[in-house]
Enzyme design. Structure first.
Site, PDB file in Angstrom:
ATOM      1  N   ASN A   1       0.385  -1.363   0.101  1.00 38.10           N
ATOM      2  CA  ASN A   1       0.328  -0.014  -0.126  1.00 38.10           C
ATOM      3  C   ASN A   1       0.976   1.712   0.223  1.00 38.10           C
ATOM      4  O   ASN A   1       2.316   1.290   0.943  1.00 38.10           O
ATOM      5  CB  ASN A   1      -0.822   0.189   1.199  1.00 38.10           C
ATOM      6  CG  ASN A   1      -0.144   0.070   2.282  1.00 38.10           C
ATOM      7  OD1 ASN A   1       0.653  -1.022   2.706  1.00 38.10           O
ATOM      8  ND2 ASN A   1      -0.696   0.067   3.286  1.00 38.10           N
ATOM      9  N   ILE A   2       0.141   2.191  -0.788  1.00 38.75           N
ATOM     10  CA  ILE A   2       1.395   3.287  -0.567  1.00 38.75           C
ATOM     11  C   ILE A   2       0.574   4.811  -0.721  1.00 38.75           C
ATOM     12  O   ILE A   2      -0.129   4.818  -1.318  1.00 38.75           O
ATOM     13  CB  ILE A   2       1.713   3.177  -2.559  1.00 38.75           C
ATOM     14  CG1 ILE A   2       2.119   2.643  -2.548  1.00 38.75           C
ATOM     15  CG2 ILE A   2       2.422   4.940  -2.338  1.00 38.75           C
ATOM     16  CD1 ILE A   2       3.220   2.545  -4.125  1.00 38.75           C
ATOM     17  N   GLU A   3       0.692   5.474   0.499  1.00 38.21           N
ATOM     18  CA  GLU A   3      -0.390   6.270   1.057  1.00 38.21           C
ATOM     19  C   GLU A   3      -0.148   8.116   0.405  1.00 38.21           C
ATOM     20  O   GLU A   3       1.116   7.543   0.484  1.00 38.21           O
ATOM     21  CB  GLU A   3      -0.597   6.302   2.698  1.00 38.21           C
ATOM     22  CG  GLU A   3      -1.039   4.858   2.980  1.00 38.21           C
ATOM     23  CD  GLU A   3      -1.430   4.843   4.877  1.00 38.21           C
ATOM     24  OE1 GLU A   3      -0.688   5.458   5.472  1.00 38.21           O
ATOM     25  OE2 GLU A   3      -2.527   4.368   4.640  1.00 38.21           O
TER      26      GLU A   3
ATOM     27  N   CYS B   1      -3.988   0.610  -3.111  1.00 38.93           N
ATOM     28  CA  CYS B   1      -3.943  -0.842  -1.410  1.00 38.93           C
ATOM     29  C   CYS B   1      -2.689  -1.348  -2.587  1.00 38.93           C
ATOM     30  O   CYS B   1      -2.454  -1.703  -3.639  1.00 38.93           O
ATOM     31  CB  CYS B   1      -5.331  -1.240  -1.886  1.00 38.93           C
ATOM     32  SG  CYS B   1      -6.466  -0.507  -1.154  1.00 38.93           S
TER      33      CYS B   1
ATOM     34  N   GLU C   1      -3.343  -4.529  -3.153  1.00 40.41           N
ATOM     35  CA  GLU C   1      -3.775  -6.122  -4.400  1.00 40.41           C
ATOM     36  C   GLU C   1      -3.624  -5.240  -5.845  1.00 40.41           C
ATOM     37  O   GLU C   1      -2.937  -5.323  -6.447  1.00 40.41           O
ATOM     38  CB  GLU C   1      -4.546  -5.976  -4.250  1.00 40.41           C
ATOM     39  CG  GLU C   1      -5.119  -6.392  -2.673  1.00 40.41           C
ATOM     40  CD  GLU C   1      -5.253  -5.497  -1.902  1.00 40.41           C
ATOM     41  OE1 GLU C   1      -4.953  -4.898  -1.391  1.00 40.41           O
ATOM     42  OE2 GLU C   1      -6.874  -5.533  -0.741  1.00 40.41           O
TER      43      GLU C   1
ATOM     44  N   CYS D   1     -10.179  -4.428   0.524  1.00 44.20           N
ATOM     45  CA  CYS D   1     -11.136  -4.017   0.398  1.00 44.20           C
ATOM     46  C   CYS D   1     -12.740  -3.694  -0.731  1.00 44.20           C
ATOM     47  O   CYS D   1     -12.262  -4.879  -2.044  1.00 44.20           O
ATOM     48  CB  CYS D   1     -10.372  -2.491   0.653  1.00 44.20           C
ATOM     49  SG  CYS D   1     -10.365  -1.508  -1.166  1.00 44.20           S
TER      50      CYS D   1
HETATM   51  N1  THU Z   1      -5.420  -1.252   2.322  1.00 46.35           N
HETATM   52  C1  THU Z   1      -4.908  -2.232   1.570  1.00 46.35           C
HETATM   53  O1  THU Z   1      -3.480  -2.151   0.241  1.00 46.35           O
HETATM   54  N2  THU Z   1      -5.527  -3.178   0.822  1.00 46.35           N
HETATM   55  C2  THU Z   1      -7.083  -3.506   1.193  1.00 46.35           C
HETATM   56  O2  THU Z   1      -7.177  -3.771   0.582  1.00 46.35           O
HETATM   57  C3  THU Z   1      -7.217  -2.275   2.132  1.00 46.35           C
HETATM   58  C4  THU Z   1      -7.100  -1.366   3.282  1.00 46.35           C
HETATM   59  C5  THU Z   1      -4.333  -0.422   2.917  1.00 46.35           C
HETATM   60  C6  THU Z   1      -5.031   1.168   2.760  1.00 46.35           C
HETATM   61  C7  THU Z   1      -4.644   2.634   3.596  1.00 46.35           C
HETATM   62  O3  THU Z   1      -3.218   2.732   2.788  1.00 46.35           O
HETATM   63  C8  THU Z   1      -4.242   1.250   4.602  1.00 46.35           C
HETATM   64  O4  THU Z   1      -4.881   0.155   4.186  1.00 46.35           O
HETATM   65  C9  THU Z   1      -5.364   1.371   5.398  1.00 46.35           C
HETATM   66  O5  THU Z   1      -6.353   1.377   4.798  1.00 46.35           O
END
Ligand code: THU
Length: 132
Positions: A42-44, A53, A55, A86
């Protein structure tokens, strides 16, 4: 490739997570039908909605390198609990691997391998775009 090996690749991918806002790291490892593995994390972003996300990172990496047929995707998170994808990722995964499976792991409960079709029943797909 075993479930354990794909989960291990997802854990490697998780090490690259950029998640200073949620402090929740996620990793994914996507297995192509011809046996190649693409990892993702995941990269915010300071603009929170711009986060991607793990995936989708893995899938975008694979597709942009010319791969479109996938068998399995393993997903892990820093909690060590089941990292169910998600809703947006379920839709994204369904586009390319509706007949595939998702592999997740909980530190106490062990490994689950779940058909993508069970995670997004009656998925909206390209077939739904055909008129009549
Ligand atoms: N996140 C994912 O990488 N995959 C998911 O299916 C659910 C959420 C990440 C997004 C965000 O960086 C962190 O989890 C919190 O929501």
């Amino acid at each position: 490739m075993t479930k354990e090996a794909l989960l291990q690749a997802a854990k490697e991918g998780m090490k690259k997570s950029y998640s200073p806002y949620s402090n929740f790291s996620v990793g994914a490892a996507l297995l192509t039908k011809d046996g190649k593995v693409f990892t993702g994390c995941n990269i915010e972003n300071a603009s929170y909605g711009a986060a991607i996300c793990a995936e989708r990172t893995a899938m975008v990496k694979a597709i942009s390198e010319g791969y479109q047929e996938f068998e399995k995707i393993a997903i892990v998170c820093s909690n060590g609990t089941f990292a169910y994808p998600c809703g947006i990722c379920r839709q994204f995964i369904s586009e390319f691997m509706l007949d595939g499976t998702v592999i997740i792991e909980d530190k106490n409960e062990g490994i689950r391998e779940i058909p993508v079709k069970d995670l997004l029943p009656e998925a909206f797909t390209r077939k739904d775009l055909i008129n009549g």
